[in-house]
Design a protein around this motif. Sequence first.
Motif, PDB file in Angstrom:
ATOM      1  N   ILE A   1      12.565  -1.559  16.893  1.00 27.64           N
ATOM      2  CA  ILE A   1      11.599  -2.350  16.140  1.00 27.64           C
ATOM      3  C   ILE A   1      10.295  -1.564  16.129  1.00 27.64           C
ATOM      4  CG2 ILE A   1      10.279  -4.494  16.056  1.00 27.64           C
ATOM      5  CD1 ILE A   1      12.592  -5.868  17.472  1.00 27.64           C
ATOM      6  N   GLU A   2       9.700  -1.397  14.949  1.00 30.48           N
ATOM      7  CA  GLU A   2       8.460  -0.632  14.881  1.00 30.48           C
ATOM      8  C   GLU A   2       7.518  -1.230  13.849  1.00 30.48           C
ATOM      9  OE1 GLU A   2       9.741   3.345  13.772  1.00 30.48           O
ATOM     10  OE2 GLU A   2       8.959   3.019  11.741  1.00 30.48           O
ATOM     11  N   SER A   3       6.243  -0.942  14.028  1.00 25.66           N
ATOM     12  CA  SER A   3       5.216  -1.384  13.092  1.00 25.66           C
ATOM     13  C   SER A   3       4.208  -0.260  12.921  1.00 25.66           C
ATOM     14  CB  SER A   3       4.513  -2.646  13.603  1.00 25.66           C
ATOM     15  OG  SER A   3       3.560  -3.104  12.661  1.00 25.66           O
ATOM     16  N   GLY A   4       3.852   0.015  11.665  1.00 27.35           N
ATOM     17  CA  GLY A   4       2.942   1.124  11.431  1.00 27.35           C
ATOM     18  C   GLY A   4       2.096   0.931  10.199  1.00 27.35           C
ATOM     19  N   ILE A   5       1.066   1.731  10.107  1.00 29.79           N
ATOM     20  CA  ILE A   5       0.130   1.714   9.006  1.00 29.79           C
ATOM     21  C   ILE A   5       0.318   2.988   8.196  1.00 29.79           C
ATOM     22  CG2 ILE A   5      -1.704   2.794  10.369  1.00 29.79           C
ATOM     23  CD1 ILE A   5      -3.716   1.074   8.895  1.00 29.79           C
ATOM     24  N   ARG A   6       0.149   2.881   6.883  1.00 35.82           N
ATOM     25  CA  ARG A   6       0.158   4.044   6.003  1.00 35.82           C
ATOM     26  C   ARG A   6      -1.250   4.236   5.469  1.00 35.82           C
ATOM     27  NH1 ARG A   6       5.069   3.059   8.221  1.00 35.82           N
ATOM     28  NH2 ARG A   6       6.787   4.067   7.088  1.00 35.82           N
ATOM     29  N   PHE A   7      -1.904   5.281   5.961  1.00 37.49           N
ATOM     30  CA  PHE A   7      -3.228   5.617   5.441  1.00 37.49           C
ATOM     31  C   PHE A   7      -3.065   6.372   4.124  1.00 37.49           C
ATOM     32  CE2 PHE A   7      -3.922   5.307  10.038  1.00 37.49           C
ATOM     33  CZ  PHE A   7      -5.020   4.464  10.081  1.00 37.49           C
ATOM     34  N   THR A   8      -3.881   6.028   3.141  1.00 41.16           N
ATOM     35  CA  THR A   8      -3.846   6.721   1.866  1.00 41.16           C
ATOM     36  C   THR A   8      -5.175   7.424   1.629  1.00 41.16           C
ATOM     37  OG1 THR A   8      -4.752   4.968   0.439  1.00 41.16           O
ATOM     38  CG2 THR A   8      -2.409   4.814   1.022  1.00 41.16           C
ATOM     39  N   PHE A   9      -5.223   8.226   0.579  1.00 37.62           N
ATOM     40  CA  PHE A   9      -6.428   8.972   0.225  1.00 37.62           C
ATOM     41  C   PHE A   9      -6.894   8.614  -1.188  1.00 37.62           C
ATOM     42  CE2 PHE A   9      -4.174  11.274   3.466  1.00 37.62           C
ATOM     43  CZ  PHE A   9      -5.177  11.651   4.350  1.00 37.62           C
ATOM     44  N   PHE A  10      -6.561   7.402  -1.617  1.00 45.27           N
ATOM     45  CA  PHE A  10      -6.977   6.951  -2.935  1.00 45.27           C
ATOM     46  C   PHE A  10      -7.159   5.433  -2.902  1.00 45.27           C
ATOM     47  CE2 PHE A  10      -2.643   5.869  -2.934  1.00 45.27           C
ATOM     48  CZ  PHE A  10      -2.318   5.116  -4.048  1.00 45.27           C
ATOM     49  N   ASP A  11      -7.615   4.869  -4.020  1.00 41.24           N
ATOM     50  CA  ASP A  11      -8.012   3.458  -4.014  1.00 41.24           C
ATOM     51  C   ASP A  11      -7.406   2.686  -5.175  1.00 41.24           C
ATOM     52  OD1 ASP A  11      -9.483   1.306  -2.885  1.00 41.24           O
ATOM     53  OD2 ASP A  11     -11.031   1.533  -4.413  1.00 41.24           O
ATOM     54  N   HIS A  12      -6.186   3.072  -5.579  1.00 41.18           N
ATOM     55  CA  HIS A  12      -5.620   2.418  -6.764  1.00 41.18           C
ATOM     56  C   HIS A  12      -4.216   1.872  -6.538  1.00 41.18           C
ATOM     57  CE1 HIS A  12      -8.884   4.668  -8.878  1.00 41.18           C
ATOM     58  NE2 HIS A  12      -8.891   3.565  -9.600  1.00 41.18           N
TER      59      HIS A  12
END
Length: 327
Positions: A212-223
Amino acid sequence: MKIRNRIVIFLILQELFFCVQAEAQRKPSRSSSFPSRETEGYVSAGFQLNAMNYFGDIPSGVSFTRPGAGVFVMRKISPRSHLRLSLNWGRLEGDDFSSAENSGTYARNLHFRNDIVELTLVNTWDLIGSYGKYRKRVPFTPFLFFGFGLIHHNPQAKIILNQSTEWVDLQPLGTEGQGRPGYDAPYSKIQLVLPLGVGFKWSVNERLDIAIESGIRFTFFDHLDDVSGEYPNLDDLGNPLAASLSNRTLESVSARTNSTRNLEQAIAQFGVDAYIGFDGIRYETLGSFRRGESTRGNPSSHDLYFTTGIHFSYIINVGLKCPQFGW
């Protein structure tokens, strides 16, 4: 007398030493094929079921959690580390209609959905290392993961036409003027993401693991939501559909839910602003929801999303060598 006793003790200890040494030579240790601090590598494959949540310019609480799924292949490269290549699909959603009726966000009246196809390469790092043969791996360990990936995304919004609804791709329309003179270039549908998260893994049997895992996806845009910067001048868009999806403040119905909006309160709170564009068309909006008077989104804050899931992996190839990193 004392000297003789010392000689006897020395001979006894020497005899015990040779006996132990002989016994060790007759019965090699269980891990002789994998010396101390060395481990057997293996390849596993599996699938995962995910729940996805978005965070950006449009409200998206727990009620907007959407499903996702994926497949992966993983290679153990050290006692604690595995490289995992994953292909995932999932949906993100948000809607201004879910905010308080007296808020500017409610008055803005934007919404979106976005189907994400995600290819990631991450390193999972077990807090408890497993040495030796694959079948001797620890029964439980927490782990961290980090890496990079590429996503293909396509934000859409719902429109009501002739009492029927349909989802429309937003990126080609340039709802904030993208691609028009004096505005930013169109954003790409392919973007880089950085996954980072934590999890817990259990060994069910010699070859099957569940995590079981939980994670965040950081992006480099705002759309991700097609919302970022300023309102455009609607007459600059050159497309009636783009204009209607760029500014939806005066719609009486929330298109995504087909629910009636409290438009009277919004008009009483903000008023109505109208202007004639250079194309000769009359455009109307709630007061201040136009270029130069308010922003449509927050371009200084990039969108991101969260993925929480359960993984099932099965070891399909064993006996591989691991490079020694000293981890």
